[in-house]
Design a protein around this motif. Sequence first.
Motif, PDB file in Angstrom:
ATOM      1  N   SER A   7      28.577   9.559  90.130  1.00 44.00           N
ATOM      2  CA  SER A   7      27.691   9.120  88.854  1.00 44.00           C
ATOM      3  C   SER A   7      27.388   7.520  88.968  1.00 44.00           C
ATOM      4  O   SER A   7      26.258   7.243  88.756  1.00 44.00           O
ATOM      5  CB  SER A   7      28.507   9.220  87.618  1.00 44.00           C
ATOM      6  OG  SER A   7      29.650   8.617  87.377  1.00 44.00           O
ATOM      7  N   PHE A   8      28.241   6.816  89.718  1.00 43.48           N
ATOM      8  CA  PHE A   8      27.925   5.436  90.067  1.00 43.48           C
ATOM      9  C   PHE A   8      26.698   5.497  91.191  1.00 43.48           C
ATOM     10  O   PHE A   8      25.899   4.563  90.643  1.00 43.48           O
ATOM     11  CB  PHE A   8      29.262   4.679  90.821  1.00 43.48           C
ATOM     12  CG  PHE A   8      28.914   3.251  90.992  1.00 43.48           C
ATOM     13  CD1 PHE A   8      29.219   2.228  90.254  1.00 43.48           C
ATOM     14  CD2 PHE A   8      28.651   3.014  92.405  1.00 43.48           C
ATOM     15  CE1 PHE A   8      28.805   0.921  90.401  1.00 43.48           C
ATOM     16  CE2 PHE A   8      28.211   1.725  92.574  1.00 43.48           C
ATOM     17  CZ  PHE A   8      28.765   0.687  91.818  1.00 43.48           C
ATOM     18  N   ARG A   9      26.499   6.189  91.908  1.00 44.38           N
ATOM     19  CA  ARG A   9      25.453   5.949  92.960  1.00 44.38           C
ATOM     20  C   ARG A   9      24.429   6.318  92.210  1.00 44.38           C
ATOM     21  O   ARG A   9      23.245   5.426  92.515  1.00 44.38           O
ATOM     22  CB  ARG A   9      25.799   7.244  93.926  1.00 44.38           C
ATOM     23  CG  ARG A   9      24.707   7.363  94.903  1.00 44.38           C
ATOM     24  CD  ARG A   9      24.944   8.285  95.947  1.00 44.38           C
ATOM     25  NE  ARG A   9      23.718   9.061  96.314  1.00 44.38           N
ATOM     26  CZ  ARG A   9      23.564  10.366  96.760  1.00 44.38           C
ATOM     27  NH1 ARG A   9      24.628  10.984  96.860  1.00 44.38           N
ATOM     28  NH2 ARG A   9      22.508  10.620  97.306  1.00 44.38           N
ATOM     29  N   TRP A  10      24.177   7.248  91.377  1.00 39.76           N
ATOM     30  CA  TRP A  10      22.668   7.228  90.571  1.00 39.76           C
ATOM     31  C   TRP A  10      22.669   6.332  89.556  1.00 39.76           C
ATOM     32  O   TRP A  10      21.304   5.861  89.334  1.00 39.76           O
ATOM     33  CB  TRP A  10      22.827   8.692  89.877  1.00 39.76           C
ATOM     34  CG  TRP A  10      23.036  10.070  90.997  1.00 39.76           C
ATOM     35  CD1 TRP A  10      23.959  10.719  91.153  1.00 39.76           C
ATOM     36  CD2 TRP A  10      21.963  10.322  91.582  1.00 39.76           C
ATOM     37  NE1 TRP A  10      23.876  11.495  91.968  1.00 39.76           N
ATOM     38  CE2 TRP A  10      22.359  11.206  92.638  1.00 39.76           C
ATOM     39  CE3 TRP A  10      20.563   9.938  91.933  1.00 39.76           C
ATOM     40  CZ2 TRP A  10      21.723  12.192  93.639  1.00 39.76           C
ATOM     41  CZ3 TRP A  10      19.785  10.455  93.048  1.00 39.76           C
ATOM     42  CH2 TRP A  10      20.362  11.497  93.747  1.00 39.76           C
ATOM     43  N   SER A  11      23.684   5.897  89.036  1.00 42.65           N
ATOM     44  CA  SER A  11      23.402   4.796  88.008  1.00 42.65           C
ATOM     45  C   SER A  11      23.160   3.513  88.600  1.00 42.65           C
ATOM     46  O   SER A  11      22.131   2.829  87.996  1.00 42.65           O
ATOM     47  CB  SER A  11      24.785   4.476  87.153  1.00 42.65           C
ATOM     48  OG  SER A  11      24.646   3.571  86.346  1.00 42.65           O
ATOM     49  N   TYR A  12      23.439   3.094  89.636  1.00 38.88           N
ATOM     50  CA  TYR A  12      23.291   2.077  90.723  1.00 38.88           C
ATOM     51  C   TYR A  12      21.790   2.356  90.948  1.00 38.88           C
ATOM     52  O   TYR A  12      20.969   1.179  91.093  1.00 38.88           O
ATOM     53  CB  TYR A  12      24.203   1.843  91.801  1.00 38.88           C
ATOM     54  CG  TYR A  12      24.097   0.532  92.468  1.00 38.88           C
ATOM     55  CD1 TYR A  12      24.717  -0.379  92.211  1.00 38.88           C
ATOM     56  CD2 TYR A  12      23.135   0.348  93.725  1.00 38.88           C
ATOM     57  CE1 TYR A  12      24.615  -1.884  92.680  1.00 38.88           C
ATOM     58  CE2 TYR A  12      22.903  -0.608  94.405  1.00 38.88           C
ATOM     59  CZ  TYR A  12      23.630  -1.872  93.878  1.00 38.88           C
ATOM     60  OH  TYR A  12      23.418  -2.899  94.488  1.00 38.88           O
ATOM     61  N   ILE A  48      13.575  11.667  87.407  1.00 32.36           N
ATOM     62  CA  ILE A  48      14.383  12.296  88.327  1.00 32.36           C
ATOM     63  C   ILE A  48      15.776  11.823  88.450  1.00 32.36           C
ATOM     64  O   ILE A  48      16.714  12.512  88.609  1.00 32.36           O
ATOM     65  CB  ILE A  48      13.657  12.505  89.682  1.00 32.36           C
ATOM     66  CG1 ILE A  48      12.242  13.210  89.480  1.00 32.36           C
ATOM     67  CG2 ILE A  48      14.599  13.252  90.881  1.00 32.36           C
ATOM     68  CD1 ILE A  48      11.646  13.176  91.029  1.00 32.36           C
ATOM     69  N   LEU A  49      16.125  10.560  88.781  1.00 35.30           N
ATOM     70  CA  LEU A  49      17.323   9.832  88.686  1.00 35.30           C
ATOM     71  C   LEU A  49      18.012  10.183  87.561  1.00 35.30           C
ATOM     72  O   LEU A  49      19.255  10.255  87.461  1.00 35.30           O
ATOM     73  CB  LEU A  49      17.046   8.328  89.055  1.00 35.30           C
ATOM     74  CG  LEU A  49      16.312   8.133  90.397  1.00 35.30           C
ATOM     75  CD1 LEU A  49      16.210   6.383  90.298  1.00 35.30           C
ATOM     76  CD2 LEU A  49      17.215   8.291  91.496  1.00 35.30           C
ATOM     77  N   GLU A  50      17.403   9.819  86.467  1.00 40.34           N
ATOM     78  CA  GLU A  50      18.117   9.917  85.224  1.00 40.34           C
ATOM     79  C   GLU A  50      18.625  11.497  84.944  1.00 40.34           C
ATOM     80  O   GLU A  50      19.874  11.739  84.275  1.00 40.34           O
ATOM     81  CB  GLU A  50      17.185   9.764  83.851  1.00 40.34           C
ATOM     82  CG  GLU A  50      16.742   8.229  83.748  1.00 40.34           C
ATOM     83  CD  GLU A  50      15.829   7.897  82.919  1.00 40.34           C
ATOM     84  OE1 GLU A  50      14.932   8.749  82.414  1.00 40.34           O
ATOM     85  OE2 GLU A  50      15.726   6.646  82.328  1.00 40.34           O
ATOM     86  N   ARG A  51      17.816  12.430  85.198  1.00 45.44           N
ATOM     87  CA  ARG A  51      18.389  13.755  85.155  1.00 45.44           C
ATOM     88  C   ARG A  51      19.357  14.098  86.154  1.00 45.44           C
ATOM     89  O   ARG A  51      20.575  14.713  85.716  1.00 45.44           O
ATOM     90  CB  ARG A  51      17.226  14.803  85.490  1.00 45.44           C
ATOM     91  CG  ARG A  51      17.454  16.191  85.280  1.00 45.44           C
ATOM     92  CD  ARG A  51      16.322  17.034  85.735  1.00 45.44           C
ATOM     93  NE  ARG A  51      15.910  17.357  87.169  1.00 45.44           N
ATOM     94  CZ  ARG A  51      15.040  16.578  87.508  1.00 45.44           C
ATOM     95  NH1 ARG A  51      13.698  16.520  86.806  1.00 45.44           N
ATOM     96  NH2 ARG A  51      14.720  16.669  88.955  1.00 45.44           N
TER      97      ARG A  51
END
Length: 63
Positions: A7-12, A48-51
């Motif tokens: 999740s850190f990867r997507w959040s970043y 897309i990133l949020e999903r």
Amino acid sequence: MSTYPESFRWSYALSKQLASAHTLASSYGDLELDDELRLAVERAVRPILERRLKQVEKQEAAR
């Protein structure tokens, strides 16, 4: 393997990388993004990133 949760990867990507995008890179070369293109990329990629972030957060919570 990263020591950070997925999740850190997507959040970043959402908080840092997307906002600072300035180039599209391909095997045919780079395309510099002007303000119009940056806005278009952000509008297309942010949902897309949020999903994906939500999906990963659900998976991590189920562990």
